[in-house]
Design a protein around this motif. Structure first.
Motif, PDB file in Angstrom:
ATOM      1  N   SER A  28       0.826  -7.009  -1.247  1.00 46.15           N
ATOM      2  CA  SER A  28       1.874  -6.092  -1.697  1.00 46.15           C
ATOM      3  C   SER A  28       2.474  -5.325  -0.524  1.00 46.15           C
ATOM      4  N   LEU A  33      11.566  -5.117  -2.125  1.00 47.25           N
ATOM      5  CA  LEU A  33      12.447  -5.312  -3.272  1.00 47.25           C
ATOM      6  C   LEU A  33      13.857  -5.013  -2.810  1.00 47.25           C
ATOM      7  N   MET A  72      12.833  -9.936  -5.228  1.00 49.51           N
ATOM      8  CA  MET A  72      11.580  -9.676  -4.535  1.00 49.51           C
ATOM      9  C   MET A  72      11.498 -10.625  -3.349  1.00 49.51           C
ATOM     10  N   TRP A 102       7.636  -2.170  -1.681  1.00 47.83           N
ATOM     11  CA  TRP A 102       7.023  -2.117  -3.002  1.00 47.83           C
ATOM     12  C   TRP A 102       5.600  -1.616  -2.900  1.00 47.83           C
ATOM     13  N   TRP A 108       7.897  -2.854 -10.731  1.00 45.53           N
ATOM     14  CA  TRP A 108       9.143  -3.002  -9.954  1.00 45.53           C
ATOM     15  C   TRP A 108      10.320  -2.310 -10.629  1.00 45.53           C
ATOM     16  N   VAL A 111      11.059   1.352  -9.332  1.00 44.38           N
ATOM     17  CA  VAL A 111      11.499   1.594  -7.956  1.00 44.38           C
ATOM     18  C   VAL A 111      12.896   2.203  -7.971  1.00 44.38           C
TER      19      VAL A 111
END
Length: 157
Positions: A28, A33, A72, A102, A108, A111
């Motif tokens: 991660s 993103l 992504m 991210w 997501w 965000v």
């Protein structure tokens, strides 16, 4: 099934505390993103083609469509993600691309893409106004100043 039978079954349950998957949390840290600021939808193939040409990653880069306007980007090495993130801003066919790192604790969809980083250039500022404080003051009219880079003039104010 009777309530008493269900109670018997659930009383035999055990509780386990499992460690997080270290592989997932490490990966991660290698995910950005992106959301183009545009009234038109950008296709995955176009976005992938543009970012591969612009970013020129050394290691493989995977791009995935999360919804009609969010992407992504999964990197395989920190060298590539750091280079891309540090050299912001980027654009996709003339549309500004907001990039965010991210964090795995966020979905997501949580965000915030409402803020972005921009370079601001100041040309022909008279010498008697060239100071770090004045340049910071000019830049702060657009938002938070992250860094000041003086090009030309030997890097001096």
């Amino acid at each position: 099934m009777e309530v008493s039978e269900l109670a018997d079954r659930t009383s035999k349950c055990i509780r386990l505390e499992l460690p997080t998957n270290q592989e997932t949390s490490m990966s991660s840290a290698l995910i950005l993103l992106g959301k183009p600021v545009s009234s038109r939808a950008a296709g995955l193939n176009i976005v992938k083609d543009v970012v591969l040409k612009a970013w020129k990653p050394v290691y493989p880069l995977e791009a995935k469509h999360l919804d009609k306007s969010t992407f992504m980007f999964s990197f395989h090495h920190e060298v590539d993600i750091n280079k891309v993130f540090q050299k912001r801003p980027w654009s996709i066919r003339g549309d500004h691309l907001v990039l965010k790192k991210w964090r795995p604790e966020l979905d997501w969809k949580e965000v915030n893409f409402s803020l972005s980083t921009f370079w601001i250039q100041i040309h022909s500022l008279p010498a008697h106004w060239k100071s770090e404080d004045n340049i910071r003051k000019i830049g702060s009219t657009a938002g938070n100043v992250l860094a000041i880079d003086v090009v030309g003039e030997g890097g001096r104010f």
